[in-house]
Design a protein around this motif. Structure first.
Motif, PDB file in Angstrom:
ATOM      1  N   GLY A   1       6.642  -6.454  12.979  1.00  0.00           N
ATOM      2  CA  GLY A   1       6.016  -6.514  14.290  1.00  0.00           C
ATOM      3  C   GLY A   1       5.473  -5.200  14.804  1.00  0.00           C
ATOM      4  N   GLU A   2       5.631  -4.110  14.039  1.00  0.00           N
ATOM      5  CA  GLU A   2       5.136  -2.801  14.461  1.00  0.00           C
ATOM      6  C   GLU A   2       3.948  -2.390  13.592  1.00  0.00           C
ATOM      7  N   ALA A   3       3.014  -1.653  14.198  1.00  0.00           N
ATOM      8  CA  ALA A   3       1.851  -1.143  13.466  1.00  0.00           C
ATOM      9  C   ALA A   3       2.229   0.176  12.796  1.00  0.00           C
ATOM     10  N   TRP A   4       2.011   0.249  11.456  1.00  0.00           N
ATOM     11  CA  TRP A   4       2.291   1.472  10.710  1.00  0.00           C
ATOM     12  C   TRP A   4       0.996   1.996  10.095  1.00  0.00           C
ATOM     13  N   LEU A   5       0.805   3.287  10.228  1.00  0.00           N
ATOM     14  CA  LEU A   5      -0.441   3.925   9.829  1.00  0.00           C
ATOM     15  C   LEU A   5      -0.541   4.102   8.324  1.00  0.00           C
ATOM     16  N   SER A   6      -1.736   3.813   7.779  1.00  0.00           N
ATOM     17  CA  SER A   6      -2.007   4.133   6.381  1.00  0.00           C
ATOM     18  C   SER A   6      -3.109   5.184   6.275  1.00  0.00           C
TER      19      SER A   6
ATOM     20  N   ASN B   1       0.830  -1.195   0.000  1.00  0.00           N
ATOM     21  CA  ASN B   1       0.000   0.000   0.000  1.00  0.00           C
ATOM     22  C   ASN B   1       0.870   1.252   0.000  1.00  0.00           C
ATOM     23  N   SER B   2       0.648   2.121  -0.992  1.00  0.00           N
ATOM     24  CA  SER B   2       1.453   3.332  -1.095  1.00  0.00           C
ATOM     25  C   SER B   2       1.243   4.266   0.087  1.00  0.00           C
ATOM     26  N   ARG B   3       0.171   4.029   0.855  1.00  0.00           N
ATOM     27  CA  ARG B   3      -0.053   4.850   2.039  1.00  0.00           C
ATOM     28  C   ARG B   3       0.926   4.504   3.152  1.00  0.00           C
ATOM     29  N   LEU B   4       1.489   3.314   3.122  1.00  0.00           N
ATOM     30  CA  LEU B   4       2.467   2.929   4.123  1.00  0.00           C
ATOM     31  C   LEU B   4       3.816   3.478   3.712  1.00  0.00           C
ATOM     32  N   SER B   5       4.354   4.398   4.480  1.00  0.00           N
ATOM     33  CA  SER B   5       5.609   5.029   4.112  1.00  0.00           C
ATOM     34  C   SER B   5       6.597   4.861   5.253  1.00  0.00           C
ATOM     35  N   LEU B   6       7.778   4.385   4.910  1.00  0.00           N
ATOM     36  CA  LEU B   6       8.778   4.076   5.917  1.00  0.00           C
ATOM     37  C   LEU B   6       9.918   5.080   5.835  1.00  0.00           C
ATOM     38  N   PRO B   7      10.446   5.543   6.979  1.00  0.00           N
ATOM     39  CA  PRO B   7      11.399   6.648   6.980  1.00  0.00           C
ATOM     40  C   PRO B   7      12.715   6.359   6.296  1.00  0.00           C
TER      41      PRO B   7
END
Length: 312
Positions: free
Chosen positions: A279-284, A174-180
């Motif tokens: 294991g971590e929840a990332w916001l979309s 999902n393109s909404r999930l963005s990782l630093p």
């Protein structure tokens, strides 16, 4: 390092002579024989590997672990995941596959290259891994041939070193999930989700939580914000991310997002949706709950909602 021509096209027989098995299980307790019994993870030792050899490994899961003790020679890791249908449009192949690797905090003894069409690109150096073991991500098309190439590094001493990392793969991440720390970070990652994205997120996300923002803490070094959420209703969670702290209290949990999105605590009920990442929840998406109710009701009346959701 060993040039691509030294390993491209080589195929491992997948069989180990009985003598080596005997050594692994009977004589050298410190030597880990290479195996990928579940096709998800691999563990092995360079002590049983020639210094100029390249061992071929193939894993077939969406996530797993690789551990290489006393790295010697090189490893070539092919990833061919059997991705769940929820990651792609139903009945269609994913447009692209995204892979992320997370080195262990004690990663030593090797460097990791991305091999794409016979060209090697440094993905993780031994120095980078020891100073800042951060997630690396890359995307590729299903028809492309890619692999991870691990090259052992030379050291004067014989200290115990382990090159270990976890990996995750998803189709059409999902393109909404963005990782630093990844190339997945898009310019529009911080914009609010539109109606279509919200309706799809409610159906496909790893977690769907209705709740309120308690606090927001910022980690400048990791370029992340961590949202502490008090959940009033857990619609869905892939694993137990949100759980009661006592029998009479609400469920609590944390959700990660980019620091540059500037999330701040505020009043109101939100619907938090997103993905699990190591294991971590990332916001979309996180629309206000009243806005989600309106969007869902309009789609429901028009028979355009992709899945059914039980509203309050």
């Amino acid at each position: 390092m060993i040039p691509p021509s030294a390993f491209l096209g080589e195929e491992s027989s997948g069989k180990m002579p009985r003598v080596l098995w005997a050594l692994c299980f009977g004589v050298l307790e410190t030597v880990l024989c290479s195996f990928s019994e579940d096709h998800c993870s691999w563990r092995g030792s360079g002590l049983s590997q020639e210094s100029e050899s390249v061992e071929q490994i193939s894993l077939h899961c969406a996530e797993g672990l690789l551990e290489w003790l006393y790295p010697a020679g090189a490893l070539r890791l092919s990833l061919s995941p059997r991705l769940p249908m929820s990651t792609a449009a139903k009945g269609k192949s994913p447009r692209q596959i995204t892979t992320c690797i997370k080195p262990s905090s004690t990663f030593q003894g090797a460097q990791i290259y991305l091999e794409r069409d016979g060209i090697l690109e440094l993905l993780l150096s031994e120095t980078d891994a020891s100073l800042r073991p951060r997630v690396r991500c890359f995307s590729w098309l299903p028809q492309e041939k890619v692999a991870l190439f691990l090259q052992s590094t030379l050291h004067q001493d014989i200290s115990r070193r382990i090159a270990a990392f976890r990996y995750e793969l998803r189709g059409d991440w999902n393109s909404r999930l963005s990782l630093p720390s990844s190339s997945l970070s898009l310019e529009g990652a911080c914009r609010p989700c539109n109606d279509t994205e919200i309706l799809m997120a409610i159906c496909t996300s790893d977690f769907v939580i209705r709740g309120n923002i308690r606090t927001v803490s910022n980690d400048v070094e990791r370029q992340e914000s961590v949202i502490s959420v008090s959940a009033t209703r857990v619609h869905r969670q892939k694993f137990t991310l949100f759980q009661p702290v006592s029998k009479s209290s609400k469920s609590m949990g944390s959700i990660h997002t980019l620091l540059r999105c500037g999330v701040k605590p505020g009043p109101g009920s939100f619907l938090f949706m997103g993905w699990l990442h190591f294991g971590e929840a990332w916001l979309s998406c996180a629309p206000r709950y009243k806005d989600f109710q309106r969007i869902y009701e309009i789609a429901h009346q028009a028979h355009e909602n992709p899945c059914e959701v039980l509203l309050d």
